[in-house]
Scaffold this motif. Structure first.
Motif, PDB file in Angstrom:
ATOM      1  N   ILE A  63      43.011  44.880  24.346  1.00 55.98           N
ATOM      2  CA  ILE A  63      44.461  44.981  24.442  1.00 55.98           C
ATOM      3  C   ILE A  63      45.057  43.585  24.616  1.00 55.98           C
ATOM      4  N   GLU A  64      44.333  42.741  25.343  1.00 62.24           N
ATOM      5  CA  GLU A  64      44.813  41.390  25.609  1.00 62.24           C
ATOM      6  C   GLU A  64      44.408  40.401  24.514  1.00 62.24           C
ATOM      7  N   LYS A 146      50.948  45.693  32.418  1.00 62.81           N
ATOM      8  CA  LYS A 146      50.462  44.317  32.455  1.00 62.81           C
ATOM      9  C   LYS A 146      50.326  43.904  33.916  1.00 62.81           C
ATOM     10  N   LEU A 147      49.112  43.543  34.291  1.00 60.97           N
ATOM     11  CA  LEU A 147      48.830  43.207  35.677  1.00 60.97           C
ATOM     12  C   LEU A 147      48.687  41.710  35.866  1.00 60.97           C
ATOM     13  N   LEU A 155      43.224  45.512  42.865  1.00 58.36           N
ATOM     14  CA  LEU A 155      42.803  46.790  42.291  1.00 58.36           C
ATOM     15  C   LEU A 155      41.283  46.890  42.232  1.00 58.36           C
ATOM     16  N   THR A 156      40.635  45.822  41.836  1.00 59.36           N
ATOM     17  CA  THR A 156      39.173  45.805  41.732  1.00 59.36           C
ATOM     18  C   THR A 156      38.526  45.990  43.102  1.00 59.36           C
ATOM     19  N   GLU A 157      39.052  45.281  44.106  1.00 61.28           N
ATOM     20  CA  GLU A 157      38.486  45.405  45.449  1.00 61.28           C
ATOM     21  C   GLU A 157      38.743  46.790  46.045  1.00 61.28           C
ATOM     22  N   ALA A 158      39.933  47.342  45.774  1.00 62.08           N
ATOM     23  CA  ALA A 158      40.231  48.692  46.248  1.00 62.08           C
ATOM     24  C   ALA A 158      39.310  49.707  45.578  1.00 62.08           C
ATOM     25  N   ALA A 159      39.030  49.487  44.297  1.00 60.77           N
ATOM     26  CA  ALA A 159      38.138  50.384  43.562  1.00 60.77           C
ATOM     27  C   ALA A 159      36.718  50.358  44.129  1.00 60.77           C
ATOM     28  N   SER A 160      36.338  49.225  44.705  1.00 63.04           N
ATOM     29  CA  SER A 160      34.988  49.112  45.288  1.00 63.04           C
ATOM     30  C   SER A 160      34.920  49.718  46.682  1.00 63.04           C
ATOM     31  N   GLU A 187      53.517  51.880  41.322  1.00 64.92           N
ATOM     32  CA  GLU A 187      54.741  51.973  40.519  1.00 64.92           C
ATOM     33  C   GLU A 187      54.469  51.671  39.048  1.00 64.92           C
ATOM     34  N   LYS A 188      53.650  50.639  38.786  1.00 69.81           N
ATOM     35  CA  LYS A 188      53.359  50.259  37.406  1.00 69.81           C
ATOM     36  C   LYS A 188      52.625  51.363  36.650  1.00 69.81           C
TER      37      LYS A 188
END
Length: 209
Positions: A63-64, A146-147, A155-160, A187-188
């Motif tokens: 996507i990027e 878009k982050l 987000l990555t750390e929360a996912a872990s 929100e995003k």
């Protein structure tokens, strides 16, 4: 002769697409790449008419990649190949300049048709993808969010499984800042909680768990 390149990290799919396209009169597969790094090196040395690009690569999220590739190689038409069929992903890559979107289980006829259609200047969607676009509801995300770099880290750390306090300590930021990022992420993604945002981000290839 139409020159085609394929980028996908699955060897069997890469070989299968190469065989299908090589057998078509007027097509020549001039490059097969397992990742974005090798693809970019190959594109710099060979003029390509059509690039079949996997949405998720081991070293990049396509996507990027679409917009910079279109800017650098405006004559190269990009068709995304994917196992994902979410409207936000489809619309995002099309907005970035991709000329087609194709499921990896598309028929041989659709693959050949897709390449020919984009060469003719059309936008091509395989039948499965077209159904998703046609059935899009007003509540669905229009594009993949878009982050920022920091949002991706949180987000990555929360996912872990890390807590707000643990994320703050690891990233050297305040817990208040972490909470602000969590709120922005919810929100995003238009979700009710961060767990749902993590799920979508993983599906879109924005983070890898």
């Amino acid at each position: 002769m139409t020159k085609i390149a394929i980028t996908d990290d699955h060897p069997l799919l890469l070989e299968g697409l190469r065989n299908i396209l090589s057998q078509e009169e007027g097509f020549e597969v001039v490059g097969c790449y397992p990742d974005a790094t090798k693809m970019e090196a190959g594109l710099a040395n060979t003029a390509i008419d059509v690039l079949l690009l996997d949405i998720n690569l081991p070293d990049a999220n396509s996507i990027e990649l679409v917009k910079p590739l279109r800017s650098k190689y405006p004559a190269t038409q990009i068709i995304i190949i994917s196992v994902h069929n979410e409207y936000a992903v489809i619309n995002s890559v099309l907005e970035q300049g991709a000329r087609g979107y194709m499921q990896k289980n598309a028929s041989v006829e659709e693959i050949i048709s897709g390449v020919n259609r984009v060469l003719d200047g059309d936008i091509f969607l395989c039948s499965q993808t077209k159904l998703v676009v046609d059935k899009k509801t007003k509540d669905e995300l229009r594009t993949v969010p878009k982050l920022t770099r920091r949002e991706k880290e949180v987000l990555t750390e929360a996912a872990s499984g890390l807590t707000t306090a643990q994320i703050a300590e690891k990233l050297f930021i305040s817990p208040h800042t972490v909470e602000s990022h969590r709120k922005n992420l919810i929100e995003k993604f238009g979700t009710k909680n961060l767990s749902s945002a993590i799920k979508l981000a993983t599906e879109y290839g924005l983070i890898i768990q």
